[in-house]
Design a protein around this motif. Structure first.
Motif, PDB file in Angstrom:
ATOM      1  N   LEU A 131       0.836  -1.207   0.000  1.00 32.01           N
ATOM      2  CA  LEU A 131       0.000   0.000   0.000  1.00 32.01           C
ATOM      3  C   LEU A 131       0.867   1.253   0.000  1.00 32.01           C
TER       4      LEU A 131
ATOM      5  N   ASP B 100      12.021   3.079  12.155  1.00 29.63           N
ATOM      6  CA  ASP B 100      11.447   1.882  12.762  1.00 29.63           C
ATOM      7  C   ASP B 100      10.384   2.382  13.732  1.00 29.63           C
TER       8      ASP B 100
ATOM      9  N   THR C 157       2.395  -7.922   8.879  1.00 30.54           N
ATOM     10  CA  THR C 157       1.215  -8.365   8.123  1.00 30.54           C
ATOM     11  C   THR C 157       1.152  -9.887   7.892  1.00 30.54           C
TER      12      THR C 157
ATOM     13  N   TYR D 141      -2.899 -11.598  14.828  1.00 26.00           N
ATOM     14  CA  TYR D 141      -2.771 -10.439  13.928  1.00 26.00           C
ATOM     15  C   TYR D 141      -3.930  -9.473  14.167  1.00 26.00           C
TER      16      TYR D 141
ATOM     17  N   LYS E 113      -3.771  -5.652  15.682  1.00 21.26           N
ATOM     18  CA  LYS E 113      -4.256  -4.487  14.918  1.00 21.26           C
ATOM     19  C   LYS E 113      -5.339  -3.748  15.713  1.00 21.26           C
TER      20      LYS E 113
HETATM   21  N1  LIG Z   1      -2.378  -7.101   2.791  1.00 20.78           N
HETATM   22  C1  LIG Z   1      -3.661  -7.240   3.146  1.00 20.78           C
HETATM   23  O1  LIG Z   1      -4.375  -8.113   2.628  1.00 20.78           O
HETATM   24  C2  LIG Z   1      -4.269  -6.317   4.170  1.00 20.78           C
HETATM   25  C3  LIG Z   1      -5.612  -6.506   4.518  1.00 20.78           C
HETATM   26  C4  LIG Z   1      -6.187  -5.660   5.461  1.00 20.78           C
HETATM   27  C5  LIG Z   1      -5.433  -4.645   6.034  1.00 20.78           C
HETATM   28  N2  LIG Z   1      -4.128  -4.494   5.699  1.00 20.78           N
HETATM   29  C6  LIG Z   1      -3.374  -3.405   6.338  1.00 20.78           C
HETATM   30  O2  LIG Z   1      -2.982  -2.512   5.318  1.00 20.78           O
HETATM   31  C7  LIG Z   1      -1.739  -1.883   5.674  1.00 20.78           C
HETATM   32  C8  LIG Z   1      -0.752  -2.033   4.530  1.00 20.78           C
HETATM   33  O3  LIG Z   1      -0.563  -3.427   4.290  1.00 20.78           O
HETATM   34  P1  LIG Z   1       0.408  -3.954   3.128  1.00 20.78           P
HETATM   35  O4  LIG Z   1      -0.245  -5.161   2.563  1.00 20.78           O
HETATM   36  O5  LIG Z   1       0.816  -2.832   2.246  1.00 20.78           O
HETATM   37  O6  LIG Z   1       1.639  -4.463   4.011  1.00 20.78           O
HETATM   38  P2  LIG Z   1       3.126  -4.797   3.568  1.00 20.78           P
HETATM   39  O7  LIG Z   1       3.265  -4.866   2.096  1.00 20.78           O
HETATM   40  O8  LIG Z   1       3.529  -5.979   4.408  1.00 20.78           O
HETATM   41  O9  LIG Z   1       3.897  -3.502   4.063  1.00 20.78           O
HETATM   42  C9  LIG Z   1       4.100  -3.230   5.405  1.00 20.78           C
HETATM   43  C10 LIG Z   1       5.386  -2.446   5.510  1.00 20.78           C
HETATM   44  O10 LIG Z   1       5.634  -2.174   6.899  1.00 20.78           O
HETATM   45  C11 LIG Z   1       7.022  -2.309   7.089  1.00 20.78           C
HETATM   46  N3  LIG Z   1       7.356  -2.511   8.493  1.00 20.78           N
HETATM   47  C12 LIG Z   1       7.277  -3.658   9.219  1.00 20.78           C
HETATM   48  N4  LIG Z   1       7.731  -3.434  10.476  1.00 20.78           N
HETATM   49  C13 LIG Z   1       8.094  -2.124  10.541  1.00 20.78           C
HETATM   50  C14 LIG Z   1       8.643  -1.292  11.549  1.00 20.78           C
HETATM   51  N5  LIG Z   1       8.924  -1.782  12.778  1.00 20.78           N
HETATM   52  N6  LIG Z   1       8.890   0.017  11.275  1.00 20.78           N
HETATM   53  C15 LIG Z   1       8.626   0.507  10.039  1.00 20.78           C
HETATM   54  N7  LIG Z   1       8.134  -0.232   9.025  1.00 20.78           N
HETATM   55  C16 LIG Z   1       7.864  -1.533   9.283  1.00 20.78           C
HETATM   56  C17 LIG Z   1       7.419  -3.479   6.239  1.00 20.78           C
HETATM   57  O11 LIG Z   1       8.802  -3.466   5.998  1.00 20.78           O
HETATM   58  P3  LIG Z   1       9.581  -4.852   5.710  1.00 20.78           P
HETATM   59  O12 LIG Z   1       8.912  -5.440   4.501  1.00 20.78           O
HETATM   60  O13 LIG Z   1      10.997  -4.399   5.493  1.00 20.78           O
HETATM   61  O14 LIG Z   1       9.382  -5.686   6.940  1.00 20.78           O
HETATM   62  C18 LIG Z   1       6.615  -3.227   4.978  1.00 20.78           C
HETATM   63  O15 LIG Z   1       7.309  -2.401   4.075  1.00 20.78           O
HETATM   64  C19 LIG Z   1      -1.314  -2.554   6.986  1.00 20.78           C
HETATM   65  O16 LIG Z   1      -1.751  -1.748   8.070  1.00 20.78           O
HETATM   66  C20 LIG Z   1      -2.085  -3.854   7.010  1.00 20.78           C
HETATM   67  O17 LIG Z   1      -2.300  -4.307   8.330  1.00 20.78           O
HETATM   68  C21 LIG Z   1      -3.529  -5.292   4.769  1.00 20.78           C
END
Ligand SMILES: NC(=O)c1ccc[n+]([C@@H]2O[C@H](COP(=O)([O-])OP(=O)(O)OC[C@H]3O[C@@H](n4cnc5c(N)ncnc54)[C@H](OP(=O)(O)O)[C@@H]3O)[C@@H](O)[C@H]2O)c1
Length: 298
Positions: free
Chosen positions: A14, A42, A68, A131, A135
């Motif tokens: 995202l 971080d 995630t 998870y 959240k």
């Molecule tokens: N994916 C889904 O299906 C889904 C569904 C519902 C809600 N959401 C929510 O939507 C949002 C975006 O999700 P997404 O799918 O884009 O997730 P994503 O691709 O996993 O991206 C999350 C990012 O957060 C980073 N991160 C992890 N730990 C961190 C820390 N301590 N400090 C700073 N950055 C950190 C990760 O870095 P690294 O990769 O380097 O660890 C990654 O770049 C999240 O809030 C998620 O809970 C996602």
């Protein structure tokens, strides 16, 4: 007032699309990420969060960073709570102290799936897995600490800049004649660029609160997979519908976690388009990306 948006998790699925959408909307963006050379952050580091906020002076924070891995969170719940609860707590406290509005992204997995209708913002959360619990803890920190907030729940996210369900299906279909996909879990797929555009509309609106933002239309993983292969023109792979109870995984998942964007409906605001239209755009974007960088096929 000119918007200056600090984004957490700017290199995630995202976060990447959101930073692009902000640039297209000519909104200044501060893209923070764990390994960013310019804006390393971080979010679990309380001091670092406060210092980054003071250094960059954003007018809004859009918090996309998260732990995630839904099954991973069952094995290491502390890791999930450190990022999703403590990390969000840090942002909420800094935003409150500096009077900066916070837009925090949350999930459909805060619901237990027991109701048959799509969930509105007014339905009580009751997460089934670590998870979802982590959240919801993050949501509660935002509500308790930071009065100027939008909590945005989204679901079944897919996009060209990360691993997601349609990508997994297309990769699996390259080598397997048959795939087994769960047909009795219901949800609302959401395309990351559509969500990014909706987030930009939201941060321009003055009505803080909790919002559900997902593409329109309820489906199952089975139908999502079937439609992905059909739209991509893949016909050699058959999809077999199975029951959730026949798919073994560490985390329990809600039977129904479809989100209804009831707050937008009540406000008469535009809803996101049907997920099938968004899926077609995603498949085109994915194909473009793969033709530019064939290594992405591996
Ligand atoms: N994916 C889904 O299906 C889904 C569904 C519902 C809600 N959401 C929510 O939507 C949002 C975006 O999700 P997404 O799918 O884009 O997730 P994503 O691709 O996993 O991206 C999350 C990012 O957060 C980073 N991160 C992890 N730990 C961190 C820390 N301590 N400090 C700073 N950055 C950190 C990760 O870095 P690294 O990769 O380097 O660890 C990654 O770049 C999240 O809030 C998620 O809970 C996602």
């Amino acid at each position: 007032m000119r918007i200056r948006a600090l984004v957490t998790g700017a290199k995630g699925m995202l976060g990447t699309d959101l930073c692009r959408a902000l640039a297209q909307a000519q909104i200044e963006c501060i893209p923070t990420a764990l390994d960013s050379p310019d804006y390393p952050l971080d979010i679990t580091d309380t001091q670092a969060v406060r210092q980054m906020m003071e250094r960059t002076a954003p007018t809004v924070v859009i918090h996309c960073a998260a732990y995630t891995d839904v099954d991973g969170a069952e094995r290491e719940p502390d890791a999930a709570f450190r990022v999703n609860a403590l990390g969000t707590w840090n942002l909420a406290a800094s935003c409150a102290a500096l009077d900066t509005p916070l837009c925090a992204i949350s999930t459909d997995f805060v619901f237990d799936g027991a109701q048959s209708a799509p969930y509105t913002e007014f339905d009580p959360p009751a997460p089934l897995n670590q998870y979802g619990k982590s959240k919801l803890a993050g949501e509660n920190c935002v509500r308790a600490l930071c009065p100027k907030h939008w909590i945005v729940r989204t679901s079944w996210l897919f996009g060209a800049h990360g691993r997601c369900f349609p990508d997994t299906i297309l990769r699996a279909a390259q080598t397997r004649p048959q795939l087994r996909v769960v047909a009795d879990q219901f949800g609302t797929p959401t395309y990351a660029p559509d969500l990014a555009a909706a987030l930009i509309r939201l941060i321009r609106s003055p009505l803080y609160g909790t919002y559900h933002l997902a593409n329109t239309g309820v489906t199952t993983w089975y139908e999502f997979a079937r439609r992905t292969l059909e739209t991509a023109g893949v016909s050699q792979t058959r999809i077999e519908p199975i029951r959730a109870q026949d798919w073994v995984s560490p985390a329990r998942r809600p039977r129904n976690s479809a989100l209804r964007a009831y707050a937008l409906e009540l406000q008469g605001a535009p809803l996101l388009r049907p997920w099938q239209e968004a899926l077609a755009d995603y498949l085109q974007a994915r194909a473009r990306l793969h033709s530019e960088s064939p290594a992405a096929d591996g």
